[in-house]
Motif scaffolding. Structure first.
Motif, mmCIF file in Angstrom:
data_model
loop_
_atom_site.group_PDB
_atom_site.id
_atom_site.type_symbol
_atom_site.label_atom_id
_atom_site.label_comp_id
_atom_site.label_asym_id
_atom_site.label_seq_id
_atom_site.Cartn_x
_atom_site.Cartn_y
_atom_site.Cartn_z
ATOM 1 N N VAL A 98 0.891 -0.917 0.083
ATOM 2 C CA VAL A 98 0.157 -0.110 0.079
ATOM 3 C C VAL A 98 0.938 1.261 -0.159
ATOM 4 C CG1 VAL A 98 -1.850 1.307 1.151
ATOM 5 C CG2 VAL A 98 -1.908 -1.291 1.207
ATOM 6 N N ARG A 99 0.663 2.287 -1.013
ATOM 7 C CA ARG A 99 1.647 3.428 -1.251
ATOM 8 C C ARG A 99 0.713 4.636 -0.890
ATOM 9 N NH1 ARG A 99 2.385 -0.653 -4.550
ATOM 10 N NH2 ARG A 99 1.128 0.406 -6.127
ATOM 11 N N VAL A 100 1.018 5.362 0.044
ATOM 12 C CA VAL A 100 0.259 6.447 0.233
ATOM 13 C C VAL A 100 1.242 7.676 0.219
ATOM 14 C CG1 VAL A 100 -0.836 8.086 2.040
ATOM 15 C CG2 VAL A 100 -0.887 5.279 2.156
ATOM 16 N N VAL A 101 0.612 8.717 -0.377
ATOM 17 C CA VAL A 101 1.470 10.236 -0.504
ATOM 18 C C VAL A 101 0.740 11.119 -0.097
ATOM 19 C CG1 VAL A 101 2.721 9.513 -2.618
ATOM 20 C CG2 VAL A 101 0.386 10.528 -2.739
ATOM 21 N N THR A 102 1.510 11.898 0.661
ATOM 22 C CA THR A 102 0.571 13.102 1.366
ATOM 23 C C THR A 102 0.783 14.394 0.430
ATOM 24 O OG1 THR A 102 2.917 13.807 2.162
ATOM 25 C CG2 THR A 102 1.481 12.723 3.600
ATOM 26 N N PRO A 103 0.064 15.444 0.471
ATOM 27 C CA PRO A 103 0.077 16.605 -0.539
ATOM 28 C C PRO A 103 1.101 17.406 -0.288
ATOM 29 C CG PRO A 103 -2.225 16.481 1.097
ATOM 30 C CD PRO A 103 -1.038 15.574 1.608
ATOM 31 N N GLY A 104 1.751 17.585 -1.838
ATOM 32 C CA GLY A 104 2.919 18.083 -2.011
ATOM 33 C C GLY A 104 4.271 17.140 -2.364
ATOM 34 N N THR A 105 3.717 15.830 -1.968
ATOM 35 C CA THR A 105 4.881 14.872 -2.453
ATOM 36 C C THR A 105 5.055 14.655 -3.822
ATOM 37 O OG1 THR A 105 4.314 13.387 -0.584
ATOM 38 C CG2 THR A 105 5.154 12.583 -2.493
ATOM 39 N N ARG A 106 6.262 14.616 -4.098
ATOM 40 C CA ARG A 106 6.920 14.459 -5.683
ATOM 41 C C ARG A 106 7.710 13.298 -5.777
ATOM 42 N NH1 ARG A 106 9.523 19.517 -8.274
ATOM 43 N NH2 ARG A 106 11.217 18.976 -6.753
ATOM 44 N N LEU A 107 7.598 12.446 -6.536
ATOM 45 C CA LEU A 107 8.531 11.172 -6.680
ATOM 46 C C LEU A 107 9.418 11.655 -7.713
ATOM 47 C CD1 LEU A 107 5.655 8.303 -6.635
ATOM 48 C CD2 LEU A 107 6.963 9.377 -4.612
ATOM 49 N N LEU A 108 10.815 11.238 -7.284
ATOM 50 C CA LEU A 108 11.805 11.789 -8.461
ATOM 51 C C LEU A 108 12.662 10.629 -8.584
ATOM 52 C CD1 LEU A 108 12.754 14.928 -6.361
ATOM 53 C CD2 LEU A 108 11.307 14.944 -8.312
ATOM 54 N N VAL A 109 12.919 10.681 -10.084
ATOM 55 C CA VAL A 109 13.922 9.603 -10.575
ATOM 56 C C VAL A 109 15.226 10.515 -10.747
ATOM 57 C CG1 VAL A 109 14.639 8.049 -12.330
ATOM 58 C CG2 VAL A 109 12.363 8.051 -11.515
ATOM 59 N N HIS A 110 16.081 10.320 -9.895
ATOM 60 C CA HIS A 110 17.166 11.486 -9.902
ATOM 61 C C HIS A 110 18.124 10.963 -10.877
ATOM 62 C CE1 HIS A 110 15.680 13.652 -6.658
ATOM 63 N NE2 HIS A 110 16.692 14.433 -6.640
ATOM 64 N N GLY A 111 19.278 11.954 -11.390
ATOM 65 C CA GLY A 111 20.071 11.581 -12.269
ATOM 66 C C GLY A 111 21.369 11.418 -11.751
ATOM 67 N N ASP A 112 22.173 10.942 -12.394
ATOM 68 C CA ASP A 112 23.797 10.653 -11.956
ATOM 69 C C ASP A 112 24.416 11.672 -12.867
ATOM 70 O OD1 ASP A 112 23.770 9.533 -14.311
ATOM 71 O OD2 ASP A 112 24.379 7.610 -13.838
ATOM 72 N N THR A 113 25.597 11.473 -13.219
ATOM 73 C CA THR A 113 26.578 12.589 -13.972
ATOM 74 C C THR A 113 26.026 12.575 -15.454
ATOM 75 O OG1 THR A 113 28.363 10.892 -14.639
ATOM 76 C CG2 THR A 113 28.516 12.391 -12.596
ATOM 77 N N THR A 114 25.262 11.594 -16.016
ATOM 78 C CA THR A 114 25.112 11.760 -17.571
ATOM 79 C C THR A 114 23.576 11.428 -17.975
ATOM 80 O OG1 THR A 114 25.490 9.321 -17.582
ATOM 81 C CG2 THR A 114 27.260 10.665 -18.214
ATOM 82 N N ALA A 115 22.789 10.842 -17.013
ATOM 83 C CA ALA A 115 21.332 10.749 -17.307
ATOM 84 C C ALA A 115 20.636 10.166 -15.914
ATOM 85 C CB ALA A 115 21.294 9.516 -18.464
ATOM 86 N N THR A 116 19.264 9.926 -16.207
ATOM 87 C CA THR A 116 18.646 9.529 -14.894
ATOM 88 C C THR A 116 19.348 8.075 -14.392
ATOM 89 O OG1 THR A 116 17.100 8.670 -16.234
ATOM 90 C CG2 THR A 116 16.425 10.804 -15.418
ATOM 91 N N TRP A 117 19.175 8.157 -13.066
ATOM 92 C CA TRP A 117 19.714 6.765 -12.373
ATOM 93 C C TRP A 117 19.181 5.653 -13.067
ATOM 94 C CZ3 TRP A 117 23.820 5.441 -10.385
ATOM 95 C CH2 TRP A 117 23.918 4.083 -9.381
ATOM 96 N N PRO A 118 19.519 4.443 -13.459
ATOM 97 C CA PRO A 118 19.099 3.562 -14.219
ATOM 98 C C PRO A 118 18.706 2.128 -13.035
ATOM 99 C CG PRO A 118 21.470 3.194 -14.330
ATOM 100 C CD PRO A 118 21.158 4.625 -13.777
ATOM 101 N N GLY A 119 18.238 2.700 -11.719
ATOM 102 C CA GLY A 119 18.180 1.822 -10.688
ATOM 103 C C GLY A 119 16.755 0.825 -11.021
ATOM 104 N N MET A 120 16.470 0.053 -10.130
ATOM 105 C CA MET A 120 15.184 -0.787 -10.190
ATOM 106 C C MET A 120 13.938 -0.155 -9.917
ATOM 107 S SD MET A 120 15.967 -3.511 -11.360
ATOM 108 C CE MET A 120 14.512 -4.792 -10.750
ATOM 109 N N ALA A 121 14.057 1.234 -9.401
ATOM 110 C CA ALA A 121 12.987 2.041 -9.110
ATOM 111 C C ALA A 121 12.155 2.323 -10.728
ATOM 112 C CB ALA A 121 13.120 3.281 -8.722
#
Length: 219
Positions: A98-121
């Motif tokens: 079960v995944r709950v977000v509160t108002p104002g939450t932002r889900l972010l796929v962050h980058g490393d030095t060249t592009a977005t992070w290629p993790g399992m997220a």
């Protein structure tokens, strides 16, 4: 009343040994006492520039194995995200039941030095919402705002009261056996990629298990 197990994950930090150990500790408790309660995962925070500087593949692999353990616990899991949520916090958020977000939450796929992070997220976001609907987040790091996360099915609830959301999740699983919840979860995971013929056996085994009379332990 079932004990509420909790763990907090700060996405501002990369997945450190302390983070791994904290998740392992709550998994140990949940596996030792697989009751009908929930594990509450509080997540928030997002990495700053250069956050991958001290990471290596071994540490990432250890973190992913720990997340997989959390994802398969014999208890239901509920994650509550607040504020910017990226890195390790996003990873943990996405593995919960079960995944709950509160108002104002932002889900972010962050980058490393060249592009977005290629993790399992990224993998889990695609599994939840489909590739087209999260393309901009995965390729360009565009934030997924709370209402959009809800619309995509990445979040299940938008709540002003995180404690109330956790209590509601606990009520949702009240009376359900943790081990049985884990079996249903695995059947759910497998349904997306398994043929009917291959799925039939595990489903019949689960039905047989459910039809057996409950075992009464001697006092």
């Amino acid at each position: 009343m079932e004990e509420l197990l909790t763990v907090a994950i700060d996405g501002a930090e990369p997945p450190t040994a302390a983070t791994v150990n904290a998740v392992r500790a709550v998994c140990d408790k949940a596996e030792d006492r697989p009751g009908c309660g929930v594990v509450a995962v509080q997540v928030g925070g997002a990495p700053a520039a250069g956050w991958t500087g001290d990471l290596d593949v071994m540490r990432i692999s250890k973190w992913e194995r720990t997340l997989r353990r959390l994802e398969r616990l014999p208890r239901a899991t509920v994650a509550v995200a607040s504020g910017d949520c990226g890195g390790a916090a996003l990873d943990a958020f996405l593995v919960c039941d079960v995944r709950v977000v509160t108002p104002g939450t932002r889900l972010l796929v962050h980058g490393d030095t060249t592009a977005t992070w290629p993790g399992m997220a990224g993998y889990r976001l695609v599994q939840l919402a489909g590739p087209a609907r999260v393309r901009r987040a995965l390729l360009f790091g565009v934030p997924i705002e709370a209402p959009e996360a809800l619309a995509l099915g990445v979040a299940d609830e938008l709540a002003d009261d995180p404690a109330g959301a956790v209590a509601a999740a606990a009520g949702l699983v009240s009376g359900l056996a943790g081990k049985e919840v884990a079996i249903r979860r695995q059947l759910l995971f497998d349904a997306a990629t398994t043929s009917f013929e291959d799925a039939l056996g595990p489903h019949l085994a689960a039905c047989d298990r459910a039809l057996r009379p409950p075992v009464v332990e001697a006092s």
